[in-house]
Motif scaffolding. Structure first.
Motif, PDB file in Angstrom:
ATOM      1  N   LYS A   1       0.831   3.283   3.654  1.00 30.04           N
ATOM      2  CA  LYS A   1      -0.375   3.952   4.158  1.00 30.04           C
ATOM      3  C   LYS A   1      -1.041   3.201   5.306  1.00 30.04           C
ATOM      4  O   LYS A   1      -2.172   3.511   5.672  1.00 30.04           O
TER       5      LYS A   1
ATOM      6  N   CYS B   1       0.824  -1.219   0.000  1.00 22.65           N
ATOM      7  CA  CYS B   1       0.000   0.000   0.000  1.00 22.65           C
ATOM      8  C   CYS B   1       0.852   1.262   0.000  1.00 22.65           C
ATOM      9  O   CYS B   1       0.364   2.354   0.253  1.00 22.65           O
TER      10      CYS B   1
ATOM     11  N   GLU C   1      -2.384   0.336   5.295  1.00 18.57           N
ATOM     12  CA  GLU C   1      -3.616  -0.291   4.816  1.00 18.57           C
ATOM     13  C   GLU C   1      -3.465  -1.784   4.520  1.00 18.57           C
ATOM     14  O   GLU C   1      -4.444  -2.510   4.530  1.00 18.57           O
TER      15      GLU C   1
ATOM     16  N   GLN D   1       5.126   2.667   9.483  1.00 20.11           N
ATOM     17  CA  GLN D   1       4.613   3.609  10.479  1.00 20.11           C
ATOM     18  C   GLN D   1       5.590   3.851  11.622  1.00 20.11           C
ATOM     19  O   GLN D   1       5.475   4.855  12.337  1.00 20.11           O
TER      20      GLN D   1
END
Ligand code: FES
Length: 98
Positions: free
Chosen positions: A39, A36, A41, A82
């Motif tokens: 993101k 992704c 996701e 992240q």
């Protein structure tokens, strides 16, 4: 400049503080799934953080929600896209399952 050790290879790379684990791994020319594009996701960048967990950014809602949907999650789990590196060395295990 923090170092990032990648398991299972044991390769250690220099990383920029403020970069995500994903950005550091890619900048070093190493492969890591990222379906992704960072993101939070897809969960394909799931890694286990073996050392240096406290120097990483805290888990935010989006990451936490995605981790809740993945198989094989442990207390060492982070999404590489992240988790932002701090100043201390970090050791992560790159996983091959999603
Ligand atoms: S690249 Fe998709 S969750 Fe990290």
């Amino acid at each position: 400049m923090p170092t990032l050790t990648l398991l299972p290879s044991g390769k250690t790379i220099d990383a920029a503080a403020g970069a995500t684990i994903l950005q550091a791994v890619l900048a070093a020319g190493e492969a890591i799934p990222q379906k992704c594009d960072g993101k939070a996701e897809c969960g394909s960048c799931h890694v286990f953080v073996h050392d240096g967990r406290k120097t990483l950014s805290k888990i935010q809602r989006l990451e936490n929600e995605k981790l809740d949907t993945l198989v094989g999650v442990s207390s060492k789990s982070r999404l590489a896209c992240q988790a932002v590196l701090g100043d201390e060395p970090v050791t992560v295990e790159l996983l091959s399952f999603v």
